[in-house]
Write a protein that holds these residues in place. Structure first.
Motif, PDB file in Angstrom:
ATOM      1  N   GLN A 189       4.106   3.534   2.323  1.00 36.83           N
ATOM      2  CA  GLN A 189       2.937   4.400   2.152  1.00 36.83           C
ATOM      3  C   GLN A 189       2.961   5.577   3.112  1.00 36.83           C
ATOM      4  OE1 GLN A 189      -0.939   2.461   2.583  1.00 36.83           O
ATOM      5  NE2 GLN A 189      -1.757   4.408   3.318  1.00 36.83           N
ATOM      6  N   ASN A 244      -2.986   5.827   0.109  1.00 39.18           N
ATOM      7  CA  ASN A 244      -3.906   4.835  -0.459  1.00 39.18           C
ATOM      8  C   ASN A 244      -4.461   5.255  -1.820  1.00 39.18           C
ATOM      9  OD1 ASN A 244      -4.051   2.604   1.371  1.00 39.18           O
ATOM     10  ND2 ASN A 244      -5.087   3.941   2.833  1.00 39.18           N
ATOM     11  N   CYS A 293      -6.942   0.964   7.174  1.00 35.21           N
ATOM     12  CA  CYS A 293      -7.354   2.069   6.294  1.00 35.21           C
ATOM     13  C   CYS A 293      -7.437   1.608   4.840  1.00 35.21           C
ATOM     14  CB  CYS A 293      -6.366   3.222   6.408  1.00 35.21           C
ATOM     15  SG  CYS A 293      -6.462   4.088   7.985  1.00 35.21           S
ATOM     16  N   TRP A 309     -10.566   8.374   2.466  1.00 36.11           N
ATOM     17  CA  TRP A 309      -9.252   8.432   3.105  1.00 36.11           C
ATOM     18  C   TRP A 309      -8.885   9.891   3.372  1.00 36.11           C
ATOM     19  CZ3 TRP A 309      -8.329   4.892  -1.457  1.00 36.11           C
ATOM     20  CH2 TRP A 309      -8.472   3.536  -1.090  1.00 36.11           C
ATOM     21  N   CYS A 310      -7.964  10.133   4.306  1.00 33.35           N
ATOM     22  CA  CYS A 310      -7.533  11.494   4.621  1.00 33.35           C
ATOM     23  C   CYS A 310      -6.890  12.143   3.383  1.00 33.35           C
ATOM     24  CB  CYS A 310      -6.482  11.497   5.723  1.00 33.35           C
ATOM     25  SG  CYS A 310      -6.925  10.614   7.206  1.00 33.35           S
ATOM     26  N   ASN A 332       2.424   1.782   6.155  1.00 32.20           N
ATOM     27  CA  ASN A 332       2.446   3.194   6.580  1.00 32.20           C
ATOM     28  C   ASN A 332       3.035   3.334   7.988  1.00 32.20           C
ATOM     29  OD1 ASN A 332       0.423   2.291   8.233  1.00 32.20           O
ATOM     30  ND2 ASN A 332      -1.213   3.471   7.264  1.00 32.20           N
ATOM     31  N   CYS A 377      -3.404  10.945   1.708  1.00 38.51           N
ATOM     32  CA  CYS A 377      -3.123   9.547   2.068  1.00 38.51           C
ATOM     33  C   CYS A 377      -2.534   8.786   0.875  1.00 38.51           C
ATOM     34  CB  CYS A 377      -4.419   8.881   2.519  1.00 38.51           C
ATOM     35  SG  CYS A 377      -4.194   7.136   2.882  1.00 38.51           S
ATOM     36  N   GLY A 429      -3.178   2.921  11.373  1.00 39.61           N
ATOM     37  CA  GLY A 429      -3.859   4.186  11.080  1.00 39.61           C
ATOM     38  C   GLY A 429      -5.339   4.178  11.432  1.00 39.61           C
ATOM     39  N   CYS A 460       1.363   8.349   5.458  1.00 42.40           N
ATOM     40  CA  CYS A 460       0.156   8.521   6.272  1.00 42.40           C
ATOM     41  C   CYS A 460       0.282   9.894   6.936  1.00 42.40           C
ATOM     42  CB  CYS A 460       0.057   7.412   7.322  1.00 42.40           C
ATOM     43  SG  CYS A 460      -1.205   7.698   8.587  1.00 42.40           S
ATOM     44  N   PRO A 461      -0.169  10.957   6.248  1.00 37.71           N
ATOM     45  CA  PRO A 461       0.064  12.304   6.782  1.00 37.71           C
ATOM     46  C   PRO A 461      -0.657  12.585   8.089  1.00 37.71           C
ATOM     47  CG  PRO A 461      -1.288  12.369   4.779  1.00 37.71           C
ATOM     48  CD  PRO A 461      -0.829  10.963   4.947  1.00 37.71           C
ATOM     49  N   THR A 462      -1.635  11.762   8.449  1.00 35.74           N
ATOM     50  CA  THR A 462      -2.383  12.030   9.686  1.00 35.74           C
ATOM     51  C   THR A 462      -1.646  11.519  10.925  1.00 35.74           C
ATOM     52  OG1 THR A 462      -4.422  11.902   8.438  1.00 35.74           O
ATOM     53  CG2 THR A 462      -4.624  11.695  10.830  1.00 35.74           C
ATOM     54  N   TYR A 463      -1.102  10.289  10.846  1.00 37.23           N
ATOM     55  CA  TYR A 463      -0.499   9.707  12.050  1.00 37.23           C
ATOM     56  C   TYR A 463       0.985   9.420  11.938  1.00 37.23           C
ATOM     57  CZ  TYR A 463      -5.252   9.254  13.663  1.00 37.23           C
ATOM     58  OH  TYR A 463      -6.528   9.533  14.043  1.00 37.23           O
TER      59      TYR A 463
HETATM   60 FE1  SF4 Z   1      -4.481   7.260   5.180  1.00 33.39          FE
HETATM   61 FE2  SF4 Z   1      -3.279   7.538   7.525  1.00 33.39          FE
HETATM   62 FE3  SF4 Z   1      -5.648   8.695   7.071  1.00 33.39          FE
HETATM   63 FE4  SF4 Z   1      -5.447   6.064   7.316  1.00 33.39          FE
HETATM   64  S1  SF4 Z   1      -5.035   7.568   8.909  1.00 33.39           S
HETATM   65  S2  SF4 Z   1      -6.645   7.179   5.771  1.00 33.39           S
HETATM   66  S3  SF4 Z   1      -3.460   5.635   6.329  1.00 33.39           S
HETATM   67  S4  SF4 Z   1      -3.689   9.160   6.042  1.00 33.39           S
END
Ligand code: SF4
Length: 298
Positions: free
Chosen positions: A211, A32, A61, A26-27, A134, A30, A138, A213-216
């Protein structure tokens, strides 16, 4: 030492069995990670052995947890998108002696599979369902889900999401549930406590986890939640008061058990032809030899 940590230390081998040793993909940051830790801790603290549990994952994810938990010593199942609930419900009906835990994201659960959620809640299957909310899809790079906040630009809707988001706990509250709770991926202790209560519940336990989700989903990071979350001190007594408690998703986001009916019979207990039966259906079918039937599919 905190009693929970002492118990985890005393059951280190079981904890390590759940933890596994797969590489985590996972990022960074995250939510998760925290959810998986809380679930592993809750299983050990509730004294549930890896061989007595089945973990079912949807596509998303969170679903990558299926090859991260337990590393070959627990039963896992990775289903089709939005369809994890019927698979898990089938498993818990076939073998009510197993503790069945299903997990899904807000994308698959509140859109493609929302019909399955509806009927699982009203049927009160004896299982735990963990919703990883999230607020986006994701795994497919950040498209809007039914839980994305109104006006937020996402991949696929760059001018902003048009419709307001679903409130998942409130939605479930309209289905005569027996257990509804909400927690936050940044608080492992709170998630562990909520999941322990869900694991002890007799019927369908719905647990929404907000949750990060720092990426999206950069609009609601860890700090955004920490400024808004509020821990319920008591469980509301009625569905009406529970709905009020879970309503706000913007300014004061309540966490805790919103509603629990400890007296309601679960699905298996409501089946007339299972009353007084001590064996599980999966044990009863063992006397039938179906090898010749299966040969047709070879
Ligand atoms: Fe986690 Fe978001 Fe990355 Fe998916 S995209 S692994 S939910 S941080």
């Amino acid at each position: 030492m905190n009693q929970d940590y002492k118990k985890l230390a005393d059951h280190k081998q079981e904890y390590l069995a759940y933890e596994g040793n797969e590489v985590i993909t996972w990022c960074a940051g995250c939510g998760n990670y925290g959810i998986q830790k809380a679930l592993e801790r809750a299983m050990v603290l509730e004294g549930i052995k890896p061989k007595d549990a089945l973990f079912c994952y949807d596509i998303g994810c969170h679903g990558n947890g299926s090859d991260k938990i337990g590393n070959k010593v627990v039963y896992t199942l990775h289903g089709l998108h939005g369809r994890v609930i019927p698979v898990a419900a089938g498993a818990c009906v076939a073998n009510p002696k197993m503790k069945v835990i299903a997990e899904g994201g807000d994308g698959g659960t509140m859109s493609e599979g929302v019909n399955h959620l509806v009927h699982a809640v009203r049927s009160d299957y004896p299982m735990v369902f963990i919703l990883h909310n999230n607020e986006n899809y994701g795994l497919t790079t950040g498209q809007a889900s039914a839980c994305t906040r109104q006006g937020r630009p996402m991949n696929g809707s760059p001018d902003g999401v048009i419709s307001p988001p679903m409130n998942c706990c409130d939605f479930v509250m309209g289905l005569n549930p027996t257990f509804v709770a909400r927690s936050f991926s940044g608080d492992v202790k709170h998630m562990t406590d909520i999941l322990r209560a869900a694991l002890r519940h007799n019927g369908f336990a719905f647990v929404e986890i907000m949750q990060v989700c720092p990426t999206y989903n950069r609009a609601t990071p860890q700090e955004w939640y920490l400024e808004r979350i509020n821990y319920l001190k008591t469980t509301p007594k009625t569905i009406e008061s529970a709905r009020k408690a879970c309503a706000d998703l913007n300014d004061k986001i309540n966490l805790g058990i919103f509603y629990q009916n400890k007296k309601a019979p679960n699905y298996m207990e409501m089946l007339e032809n299972r009353k007084g039966v001590k064996t599980a259906p999966v044990e009863e079918v063992k006397r039938f030899d179906i090898k010749s039937l299966l040969k047709q599919f070879e």
